[in-house]
Design an enzyme around this catalytic site. Structure first.
Site, mmCIF file in Angstrom:
data_model
loop_
_atom_site.group_PDB
_atom_site.id
_atom_site.type_symbol
_atom_site.label_atom_id
_atom_site.label_comp_id
_atom_site.label_asym_id
_atom_site.label_seq_id
_atom_site.Cartn_x
_atom_site.Cartn_y
_atom_site.Cartn_z
ATOM 1 N N ALA A 202 -74.641 -82.831 33.142
ATOM 2 C CA ALA A 202 -75.912 -82.140 32.947
ATOM 3 C C ALA A 202 -76.686 -82.875 31.861
ATOM 4 O O ALA A 202 -76.100 -83.660 31.107
ATOM 5 C CB ALA A 202 -75.661 -80.703 32.513
ATOM 6 N N MET A 203 -77.990 -82.628 31.797
ATOM 7 C CA MET A 203 -78.818 -83.323 30.811
ATOM 8 C C MET A 203 -79.859 -82.367 30.246
ATOM 9 O O MET A 203 -80.586 -81.697 30.970
ATOM 10 C CB MET A 203 -79.485 -84.529 31.493
ATOM 11 C CG MET A 203 -80.429 -85.300 30.605
ATOM 12 S SD MET A 203 -79.555 -86.075 29.215
ATOM 13 C CE MET A 203 -80.805 -85.980 27.941
ATOM 14 N N ASN B 28 -82.852 -82.393 28.927
ATOM 15 C CA ASN B 28 -84.292 -82.655 28.797
ATOM 16 C C ASN B 28 -85.013 -81.387 28.337
ATOM 17 O O ASN B 28 -84.809 -80.319 28.902
ATOM 18 C CB ASN B 28 -84.876 -83.066 30.151
ATOM 19 C CG ASN B 28 -83.983 -84.012 30.890
ATOM 20 O OD1 ASN B 28 -83.750 -85.095 30.430
ATOM 21 N ND2 ASN B 28 -83.426 -83.581 32.014
ATOM 22 N N GLU C 219 -76.042 -77.186 27.235
ATOM 23 C CA GLU C 219 -77.376 -77.775 27.341
ATOM 24 C C GLU C 219 -78.423 -76.940 26.613
ATOM 25 O O GLU C 219 -79.372 -77.478 26.046
ATOM 26 C CB GLU C 219 -77.768 -77.989 28.808
ATOM 27 C CG GLU C 219 -76.777 -78.831 29.620
ATOM 28 C CD GLU C 219 -76.387 -80.144 28.971
ATOM 29 O OE1 GLU C 219 -77.162 -80.679 28.170
ATOM 30 O OE2 GLU C 219 -75.265 -80.637 29.257
ATOM 31 N N HIS D 184 -78.428 -77.710 22.987
ATOM 32 C CA HIS D 184 -79.134 -78.966 22.703
ATOM 33 C C HIS D 184 -80.643 -78.763 22.538
ATOM 34 O O HIS D 184 -81.308 -79.611 21.948
ATOM 35 C CB HIS D 184 -78.949 -79.957 23.849
ATOM 36 C CG HIS D 184 -77.692 -80.770 23.764
ATOM 37 N ND1 HIS D 184 -77.226 -81.335 22.612
ATOM 38 C CD2 HIS D 184 -76.811 -81.142 24.722
ATOM 39 C CE1 HIS D 184 -76.122 -82.004 22.860
ATOM 40 N NE2 HIS D 184 -75.839 -81.906 24.130
HETATM 41 N N1 BES Z 1 -76.710 -85.297 26.820
HETATM 42 C C1 BES Z 1 -75.503 -85.185 27.515
HETATM 43 C C2 BES Z 1 -75.405 -86.110 28.694
HETATM 44 C C3 BES Z 1 -75.446 -87.571 28.309
HETATM 45 C C4 BES Z 1 -74.761 -88.025 27.211
HETATM 46 C C5 BES Z 1 -76.155 -88.419 29.091
HETATM 47 C C6 BES Z 1 -74.826 -89.363 26.862
HETATM 48 C C7 BES Z 1 -76.215 -89.764 28.768
HETATM 49 C C8 BES Z 1 -75.535 -90.237 27.639
HETATM 50 C C9 BES Z 1 -75.260 -83.756 27.984
HETATM 51 O O1 BES Z 1 -75.625 -82.796 27.058
HETATM 52 C C10 BES Z 1 -73.796 -83.609 28.177
HETATM 53 O O2 BES Z 1 -73.072 -83.619 27.217
HETATM 54 N N2 BES Z 1 -73.386 -83.503 29.434
HETATM 55 C C11 BES Z 1 -72.003 -83.404 29.782
HETATM 56 C C12 BES Z 1 -71.692 -82.056 30.312
HETATM 57 C C13 BES Z 1 -71.370 -81.153 29.191
HETATM 58 C C14 BES Z 1 -71.223 -79.765 29.596
HETATM 59 C C15 BES Z 1 -70.152 -81.537 28.402
HETATM 60 C C16 BES Z 1 -71.704 -84.430 30.834
HETATM 61 O O3 BES Z 1 -72.645 -84.902 31.438
HETATM 62 O O4 BES Z 1 -70.537 -84.744 31.045
HETATM 63 ZN ZN ZN Z 2 -74.328 -82.742 25.392
#
Ligand code: BES
Ligand code: ZN
Length: 917
Positions: free
Chosen positions: A313-314, A316, A349, A352
């Site tokens: 997930a991201m 934004n 998310e 964040h």
């Molecule tokens: N911001 C991140 C995703 C990310 C991190 C994209 C570094 C590119 C570079 C997001 O908040 C995140 O941590 N996503 C996790 C899922 C989360 C629930 C642990 C993921 O994508 O694995």
């Molecule tokens: Zn994250």
């Protein structure tokens, strides 16, 4: 003068004249070209020094982007755009350097506020540095101005930047800009500290939904089957948080208690699958607003499920994107595990939106603070608030803490705080160590300074740095202030700036009514070798038999090798246990007598689930490292854990037993695996008898999840009862297709995996047909995993082909399926390894140089071997396919192979004897 002398003189004279002529000529040339030489030399020197760090100069500061993106040709996978950037020039410059990659910049203009003429510029691309150098025919003086750029580019299929996604054969487009991919979508100052406002306008086909970070301010039809969407201006924010999505979606909406409009966008026709996430977000958003003491800064929050999505997930700002399986919950077919995962990911998310979006790290080396540390910790706090019945905090220790301690015990681990040159290097450190250890460190501080001091410190920190950038130290300093503990940063740096964690060896001596305990620390290494070079500062909480669920003694290890403590008022018969609730990140080695004294507390469950988890996890790790016998572990399980009913404790035990089972694929004795399987089935018999196949109407969510895990283990370990029942249910599913025969979603994985294990071609085909007609991505993944769990070699080969068939398996899922096949058994691993070697170029091409997926291929496939020959093969493979990104992963894989090999060498004989006895 003699004739000869004259000749010599003439010759010398002539040479001197020639020499002088050359000197004069050289001087003339030098004087003519010197300024040019000097100019070019300095130019190239400045360029080299700029480039060596891949960072943008800070002489130009952007403050507002007016971005226009035209996606009317998205079906042809191309887009056009313009960007108009307000910049501040801080000192005289010859050029403007910004980030741009894979874009074609077609027009450049600059308007300085102090002059009323426009400069036209030219561009040079520095591909390796992902930069564009914009030059004008005159210097730019300090002051403000507007840089105007037109550009065009391709909509890629790489899951990063501006990329396409396909659902039901219909194309959509979306963005993924973190960490450094905004520069693939528009020229920009793509570093987190260049925060600016963004006013985004998008032209898109009018039959599609078009979204961005902010609400639509103005929408109008431009008469070409396209609409123009003008969005409100964002608050100042970093480029990696910009987002836009265009595609076929439905949505549901609600308002949270503060009036924020929340929408969940789902694929068309599936909006009811967004209900769970919508309700969850509507409770969590006000929870965070209150916890952080700051209102959610935007007026809307959209959350959208994207069919093709590289990560989970991201965040934004205002438009959070998710992989479908992390947002959608189907009331009839989703498992409890999916619901819990969705709740955790949404929480992560949303956290964040403050921690990351509002307050952002200065540079990516502090990203761990956002990610690992904070969001991955607070997701548990928020889920615990909204769904206390999930008991997620207990699960934290098996799901997060335990998983980071495995790779962090390798020689080739890394500190969670690491220098980063380029954003793409983040992929290299974004692993279980970073995510898991960071959040475990936060859990540790939270416990150490107390919940209220922690919350206040955090709120102060967010208030001070809102709309700004910050570094880790600033958080520590706020937490130090509210907790009145000035040494916080000292303690924390031993956990964040150095890799690994300690092994504490404890000894005790009763002295009257007191107990003298000695604790020695050394780095814990998974292969059992000794590294005495690192020390940690460790707060330790101790519980006792008479106070099993509270911190009765608090100790502090100050970083010396060995320390003594006198515990007062403790009777001879009182046991003590270090690491109450498994908050600390360390292993404890107790003498046998101390460990034995603890077993009644495990068996009668006076010890908390986290402590029961902790004791067996440490014993397992010590056995794996060769410090104690594995038989000690197997005995401990049999004598103290057979009555265990807790999900968290079982999750950890089952993960460990699965590892041991996979090591036994390489056993030297041919009956070891068979004996081991009956040991496992016997160990699980009590809990199975309690849970059975049949859910009770009011049982806890943990019981639901535990049943699934126990049935899977029994099924794959050949338990007859489970085998028969799984086959009965599976057949029924094919006899009639009516609803009544649908298998309960929570036990579906157990049924599929059990029938797959010993299944034949017919079962393979049946599972495949279920996959092809599955309606949700969640169900598809369960089936894909089952297709990878056949023992039969030819079916494993069919599974391999199926995994890589891009028309049926999405790019994002290849790796998961591939590692699932590799982890099934020794042959599965060999098949995958051969495939990897034969297709490495294709894998590298598909997953790209910078993708963390590439790392996972190395870390999750060859690491499953357990022999010296395979180590050599892996080493040779790397020599033939060098790639700096894979240096550490290869070393980690080699270490893992070695550890697995050592387990067999050290313990197989005694385990075999124990199991035969
Ligand atoms: N911001 C991140 C995703 C990310 C991190 C994209 C570094 C590119 C570079 C997001 O908040 C995140 O941590 N996503 C996790 C899922 C989360 C629930 C642990 C993921 O994508 O694995
Ligand atoms: Zn994250």
């Amino acid at each position: 003068m003699k004739k000869l002398e004259r000749k010599v003189f003439d010759e010398v004279y002539c040479r001197i004249r020639i020499l002088v002529f050359f000197i004069v000529c050289s001087l003339v040339i030098a004087i003519a070209v010197l300024p040019f030489l000097v100019y070019n030399l300095t130019r190239s020197i400045t360029k080299i020094s700029n480039k060596s760090v891949h960072r943008l100069p800070t002489t130009i500061i952007p403050s507002h982007y007016r971005l226009y993106i035209d996606t009317s040709q998205l079906e042809q996978y191309i887009f056009q755009g313009t960007v108009d950037i307000d910049i501040q020039i801080k000192e005289i410059v010859n050029e403007i350097i910004l980030n741009s990659v894979k874009l074609n910049i077609t027009k450049i203009e600059f308007q300085h506020d102090d002059f009323n003429f426009t400069l036209n510029g030219s561009v040079t691309y520095y591909k390796d540095y992902e930069q564009a150098i914009i030059e004008f025919n005159q210097q730019l003086n300090p002051g403000n101005g507007r840089l105007y750029l037109s550009f065009n580019g391709k909509i890629n299929d790489q899951l990063n930047g501006f990329y396409r996604t396909k659902a039901h054969n219909r194309i959509g487009v979306c963005t993924q800009f973190e960490p450094g991919y905004a520069r693939q979508a528009f020229p920009c100052f793509d570093e987190p500290s260049f925060k600016a406002n963004f006013t985004i306008t998008i032209r898109a086909p009018k039959y599609l939904t078009t979204l961005s970070n902010m609400p639509v301010k103005l929408k109008y039809d431009d008469g070409n089957d396209t609409c123009i969407y003008e969005f409100d201006t964002t608050p100042v924010m970093s480029t990696y948080l910009v987002a836009y999505v265009i595609g076929h979606y439905d949505y549901i909406e609600t308002r949270d208690s503060n009036g924020v409009l929340i929408r969940v966008y789902t694929p068309t026709g599936r909006k009811e699958q967004g209900v769970f996430a919508l309700k969850t977000a509507a409770k969590m958003l006000p929870f965070f607003a209150e916890y952080f003491g700051i209102k959610y800064p935007l007026s809307k929050l959209d959350m959208i499920a994207i069919a093709d999505f590289g990560s989970g997930a991201m965040e934004n700002w205002g438009l959070v994107t998710y992989r479908e399986t992390y947002l959608l919950v189907d009331a009839h077919t989703s498992t409890q595990k999916t619901k819990q995962d969705v709740a955790l990911v949404v929480a992560h998310e949303l956290a964040h939106q403050w921690f990351g979006n509002l307050v952002t790290m200065k540079w990516w080396n502090d990203l761990w603070l956002n990610e690992d540390n904070f969001a991955s910790w607070i997701e548990f706090l928020a889920v615990d608030y909204v769904y206390p019945e999930y008991d997620v905090w207990t699960q934290f220790v098996s799901d997060t803490l335990a998983t980071c301690m495995i790779p962090d015990a390798l020689h080739n681990s890394h500190p969670i705080e690491m220098p980063i040159q380029r954003p793409t290097e983040i992929d290299e450190i974004f692993d279980d160590i970073t995510y898991g250890k960071g959040s475990s460190v936060i859990r540790l501080i939270h416990a150490y300074i107390g919940g209220e001091a922690f919350r206040r410190g955090l709120a102060n920190y967010l208030a001070e740095y809102a709309y700004k950038n910050t570094v880790t130290e600033n958080l520590w300093s706020h937490l130090s202030k509210t907790s009145n503990r000035s040494h916080l940063s000292d303690i924390l740096s031993t956990w964040t700036k150095q890799m690994g964690f300690p092994l504490l060896t404890v000894k005790q001596k009763q002295q009257g009514n007191n107990r003298l305990i000695t604790i020695e620390q050394i780095r814990f290494l998974a292969d059992g070798t000794k590294d005495d070079s690192l020390r940690w500062k460790i707060p330790i909480n101790i519980c006792t038999k008479s106070h099993p669920n509270e911190s009765f003694y608090q100790l502090y290890l100050n970083g010396t090798k060995e320390q003594e403590f006198l515990l007062e008022n403790i009777s001879e018969t009182d046991w003590i246990k270090l690491n109450l609730f498994s908050v600390g990140i360390y292993r404890v080695h107790y003498p046998q007598s101390m460990l034995e004294a603890l077993t009644p507390g495990i068996d009668d469950r006076t010890l908390s689930p986290q402590d029961r988890f902790n004791i067996q996890a440490d014993v397992y790790a010590l056995a794996r490292a060769g410090h104690i016998g594995y038989v000690d572990y197997l005995k401990l399980l049999r004598y103290a854990y057979k009555q265990e009913e807790n999900l968290t404790v079982w999750k950890s035990i089952l993960r460990q037993l699965t590892e041991l089972s996979s090591i036994f694929d390489y056993a030297h004795f041919n009956n070891t695996k068979k004996l081991y399987r009956s040991y496992v089935c016997d160990l699980l018999s009590n809990i199975y008898n309690k849970l059975t196949w049949y859910p009770l109407s009011n049982e806890s969510s943990q019981a639901i999840m535990l049943r699934s895990l126990i049935l899977i283990q029994l099924g794959v370990n050949g338990d007859n009862k489970i085998y028969d029942e799984a086959h009965r249910r599976f057949k029924k599913l094919f006899i009639s297709n009516n609803q009544e025969n649908l298998i309960d979603p929570n036990i579906r994985p157990a049924v599929y995996l059990t029938v797959a294990k010993t299944g034949n071609q017919q079962i393979f085909d049946q599972l495949k047909s279920l996959y092809l007609k599955a309606e949700t991505q969640e169900e598809r993944l369960i089936l894909l995993n089952s297709l990878c769990h056949f023992d039969d070699e030819s079916l494993q080969n069919q599974a391999l082909k199926f995994i890589w068939n891009t028309t049926v398996v999405r790019k994002q899922d290849h790796l998961t399926a591939f590692s699932s096949l590799a982890s099934h058994n020794r042959r599965g691993c060999e098949i995958c390894w051969t495939y990897m070697q034969e297709n490495w170029n294709k894998i590298e091409r598909t997953y790209g140089q910078h993708d963390s997926h590439l790392i996972h291929f190395i870390e999750s496939i060859p690491a499953l071997f357990a022999s010296l020959e395979r180590s050599d093969e892996v080493r040779k493979f790397y020599i033939n396919h060098p790639n700096p990104l894979l240096d550490r992963p290869i070393k980690k894989a080699l270490e893992q192979i070695n550890i697995r090999r050592l387990v067999l060498e050290r313990h197989e004989h005694s385990i075999n004897q124990f199991l035969s006895g």
